[in-house]
Write a protein that holds these residues in place. Structure first.
Motif, PDB file in Angstrom:
ATOM      1  N   GLU A  63       6.526 -10.581 -10.178  1.00  0.00           N
ATOM      2  CA  GLU A  63       7.137  -9.262 -10.101  1.00  0.00           C
ATOM      3  C   GLU A  63       6.239  -8.351  -9.265  1.00  0.00           C
ATOM      4  OE1 GLU A  63       8.096  -7.835 -13.985  1.00  0.00           O
ATOM      5  OE2 GLU A  63       9.325  -9.582 -14.483  1.00  0.00           O
ATOM      6  N   VAL A  64       6.752  -7.922  -8.134  1.00  0.00           N
ATOM      7  CA  VAL A  64       6.024  -7.022  -7.243  1.00  0.00           C
ATOM      8  C   VAL A  64       6.401  -5.597  -7.611  1.00  0.00           C
ATOM      9  CG1 VAL A  64       5.654  -6.332  -4.848  1.00  0.00           C
ATOM     10  CG2 VAL A  64       6.039  -8.743  -5.408  1.00  0.00           C
ATOM     11  N   ASP A  65       5.420  -4.794  -7.965  1.00  0.00           N
ATOM     12  CA  ASP A  65       5.670  -3.411  -8.387  1.00  0.00           C
ATOM     13  C   ASP A  65       4.722  -2.495  -7.631  1.00  0.00           C
ATOM     14  OD1 ASP A  65       6.448  -1.114  -9.595  1.00  0.00           O
ATOM     15  OD2 ASP A  65       5.830  -1.652 -11.623  1.00  0.00           O
ATOM     16  N   GLU A  66       5.192  -2.036  -6.489  1.00  0.00           N
ATOM     17  CA  GLU A  66       4.445  -1.114  -5.656  1.00  0.00           C
ATOM     18  C   GLU A  66       5.260   0.162  -5.516  1.00  0.00           C
ATOM     19  OE1 GLU A  66       4.050  -3.287  -2.063  1.00  0.00           O
ATOM     20  OE2 GLU A  66       2.603  -4.736  -2.880  1.00  0.00           O
ATOM     21  N   PRO A  67       4.661   1.239  -5.024  1.00  0.00           N
ATOM     22  CA  PRO A  67       5.436   2.482  -4.860  1.00  0.00           C
ATOM     23  C   PRO A  67       6.711   2.254  -4.060  1.00  0.00           C
ATOM     24  CG  PRO A  67       3.118   2.920  -4.550  1.00  0.00           C
ATOM     25  CD  PRO A  67       3.257   1.419  -4.662  1.00  0.00           C
ATOM     26  N   ASP A  68       7.853   2.524  -4.680  1.00  0.00           N
ATOM     27  CA  ASP A  68       9.164   2.409  -4.024  1.00  0.00           C
ATOM     28  C   ASP A  68       9.496   0.983  -3.599  1.00  0.00           C
ATOM     29  OD1 ASP A  68       9.603   5.160  -4.262  1.00  0.00           O
ATOM     30  OD2 ASP A  68       8.481   5.552  -2.429  1.00  0.00           O
ATOM     31  N   THR A  69       8.773  -0.013  -4.079  1.00  0.00           N
ATOM     32  CA  THR A  69       9.042  -1.402  -3.713  1.00  0.00           C
ATOM     33  C   THR A  69       8.914  -2.267  -4.956  1.00  0.00           C
ATOM     34  OG1 THR A  69       8.105  -0.998  -1.513  1.00  0.00           O
ATOM     35  CG2 THR A  69       8.430  -3.287  -2.160  1.00  0.00           C
ATOM     36  N   ARG A  70      10.045  -2.606  -5.526  1.00  0.00           N
ATOM     37  CA  ARG A  70      10.040  -3.379  -6.767  1.00  0.00           C
ATOM     38  C   ARG A  70      11.018  -4.547  -6.636  1.00  0.00           C
ATOM     39  NH1 ARG A  70      10.178   1.843  -7.611  1.00  0.00           N
ATOM     40  NH2 ARG A  70      12.447   1.880  -7.843  1.00  0.00           N
ATOM     41  N   ASN A 104      14.687   2.256  -3.953  1.00  0.00           N
ATOM     42  CA  ASN A 104      13.876   1.045  -3.967  1.00  0.00           C
ATOM     43  C   ASN A 104      13.878   0.429  -2.568  1.00  0.00           C
ATOM     44  OD1 ASN A 104      12.580  -1.366  -4.428  1.00  0.00           O
ATOM     45  ND2 ASN A 104      13.780  -1.926  -6.232  1.00  0.00           N
ATOM     46  N   ALA A 106      12.623  -2.149  -1.638  1.00  0.00           N
ATOM     47  CA  ALA A 106      12.687  -3.608  -1.668  1.00  0.00           C
ATOM     48  C   ALA A 106      14.094  -4.128  -1.425  1.00  0.00           C
ATOM     49  CB  ALA A 106      12.182  -4.135  -3.010  1.00  0.00           C
TER      50      ALA A 106
END
Length: 236
Positions: A63-70, A104, A106
């Motif tokens: 699970e990639v959880d970066e600012p505005d990128t999930r 998002n 992503a």
């Protein structure tokens, strides 16, 4: 899809798409569990051979959880026919956006370079409108990427996913165990998808139907692999 010459393998990407809370991430995790089980069941020599070419058969979803990128991404090399093409191992990258979808970044990353979509629809009767909205969003994004002619959602589905289209589509009707659930065929008709779109019913929390949908998508992509080989992108 592309060929990795250093490891002599084929990389294929597919997206799991659908409305909020349809179970997309649960489906990816269920797929990982089922692939791992099938990998453990194969003969040891086959497993050792595939690991030798860099295939991490038991990798878990990340699970990639970066600012505005999930988003959640999962790499696998399943055993059997869908794990091989023309003598080369096929390595699948499965991606799905995390919630919330609004803002998002992503969303576009999930669609980058894909060859197929498993559309995870919610089988609950009250969620059919959400399914329709998610499908419209999907084809709108893809139509811009592939510069297909504007038209109705049904027309865009035909151009994007039909026999002459660049992508393939499988419908996964999830949560069919709910009291309010409609059948997979009813979900397909509600989305006005053509009869050639394969429908799989699933209960992702029980891992039912998930690997079957993945297999259907992998098999649907075989003609795309053949086309890539004819163009010289995959060696014979």
């Amino acid at each position: 899809m592309f060929f990795v010459w250093s490891q002599k393998r084929i990389n294929v990407k597919l997206a799991f798409w659908g409305p909020v809370d349809s179970g997309k991430t649960t489906v990816v995790h269920a797929l990982a569990a089922q692939v791992a089980q099938r990998v453990d069941d194969v003969d040891v020599p086959e497993r050792d051979t595939r690991q030798a070419v860099g295939m991490r058969r038991n990798a878990l979803p990340v699970e990639v959880d970066e600012p505005d990128t999930r988003f959640t991404t999962y790499f696998c090399h399943p055993p059997g026919e869908i794990g091989e093409f023309s003598g080369y191992p096929v390595h699948y990258q499965c991606k799905t956006p995390e919630q919330p979808l609004e803002g998002n970044l992503a969303l576009e990353k999930v669609l980058d370079g894909i060859s197929a979509v498993i559309f995870v629809a919610d089988a609950a009767r009250e969620r059919q409108g959400a399914n329709e909205e998610a499908l419209r969003d999907l084809v709108a994004r893809l139509s811009q990427r592939y510069q297909v002619d504007a038209g109705s959602t049904s027309a865009l589905v035909e151009q994007l996913f039909g026999a002459d289209g660049p992508l393939r589509l499988v419908l996964l009707a999830n949560k069919v165990d709910l009291d309010s659930a409609v059948s997979g065929e009813d979900v397909r008709r509600g989305l006005m998808l053509p009869s050639w779109v394969e429908v799989v019913e699933s209960v992702a929390t029980g891992e039912r139907g998930v690997f079957e949908a993945f297999t259907a998508a992998a098999q649907a992509m075989r003609p795309l692999l053949e086309q890539a080989q004819q163009r010289g992108r995959i060696p014979s």
